[in-house]
Motif scaffolding. Structure first.
Motif, PDB file in Angstrom:
ATOM      1  N   ILE A 167       0.871  -1.176   0.000  1.00  0.00           N
ATOM      2  CA  ILE A 167       0.000   0.000   0.000  1.00  0.00           C
ATOM      3  C   ILE A 167       0.911   1.231   0.000  1.00  0.00           C
ATOM      4  O   ILE A 167       1.807   1.325   0.829  1.00  0.00           O
ATOM      5  N   PRO A 168       0.692   2.184  -0.916  1.00  0.00           N
ATOM      6  CA  PRO A 168       1.573   3.361  -0.974  1.00  0.00           C
ATOM      7  C   PRO A 168       1.597   4.143   0.340  1.00  0.00           C
ATOM      8  O   PRO A 168       0.587   4.218   1.057  1.00  0.00           O
ATOM      9  N   LEU A 169       2.756   4.709   0.663  1.00  0.00           N
ATOM     10  CA  LEU A 169       2.932   5.511   1.867  1.00  0.00           C
ATOM     11  C   LEU A 169       1.897   6.638   1.899  1.00  0.00           C
ATOM     12  O   LEU A 169       1.664   7.311   0.902  1.00  0.00           O
TER      13      LEU A 169
END
Length: 199
Positions: A167-169
């Motif tokens: 999951i992207p930051l």
């Protein structure tokens, strides 16, 4: 919500310090004496009255100023029985390693507890904190349930979270209903390269 984000950034160094202590002192299963003591001491410093309701299973309740429902927030605390091999200054000193993120979960819930206590005069209802052992061996949640987790006060809803590297930051992924709601045993034979069990 922006106030919580701002406060969490202010607590960033505390969260990192807690996470690194837990990471260095990784323990697995329900034999978590160092981790349990650390969590209990942190909760007591916040003015809470934590209780170990089963072996290494800790609960505490933050009571809001107004009556209402009780939400349970959960973090798992156990590591995996494997050695960590790296040169990080906070690498595990034990024969266990936090390679699944439970050190993060525990430190994040401790930080959330601090922020909720700071705003309890605005809260309607209660927040019950659940620090669970033995997630990796599938016994910790049941032990806590069997020892009164959902009572005193009665829990109306529960929320769990997990860090995921895909999951992207800065993003949060959620869905309506249940996610990973049970541990069912099955046998699977795979021929090929190894990877993390969740992948």
């Amino acid at each position: 919500m922006n106030n919580f984000m701002k406060r969490s950034l202010e607590l960033k160094s505390d969260i990192i310090e807690m996470r690194r202590f837990i990471h260095e002192n990784a323990e697995h299963g329900d034999e978590l004496p160092v981790t349990t003591q650390f969590v209990v001491e942190k909760l007591r410093e916040m003015g809470l009255e934590p209780e170990e309701i089963c072996k290494s299973g800790v609960v505490a309740t933050i009571k809001g100023a107004k009556s209402g429902k009780t939400i349970l927030l959960r973090a798992d605390m156990d590591a995996l029985p494997m050695r960590e091999i790296n040169d990080l200054p906070f690498s595990s000193k034990t024969s266990s390693a936090h390679t699944c993120g439970h050190d993060l979960h525990t430190s994040m819930l401790l930080a959330a507890a601090k922020m909720l206590i700071e705003t309890k005069d605005e809260m309607q209802g209660n927040v019950k904190l659940m620090f669970q052992p033995a997630e990796e061996i599938f016994t910790g949640a049941q032990n806590m349930l069997d020892n009164g987790l959902m009572t005193n006060p009665t829990v109306d809803a529960a929320i769990d979270m997990h860090v995921l590297t895909d999951i992207p930051l800065g993003c949060v992924a959620s869905r309506k209903g249940y996610i990973s709601s049970s541990c069912d045993g099955f046998k699977l034979t795979i021929t090929g390269k190894g990877c993390h069990g969740a992948q």
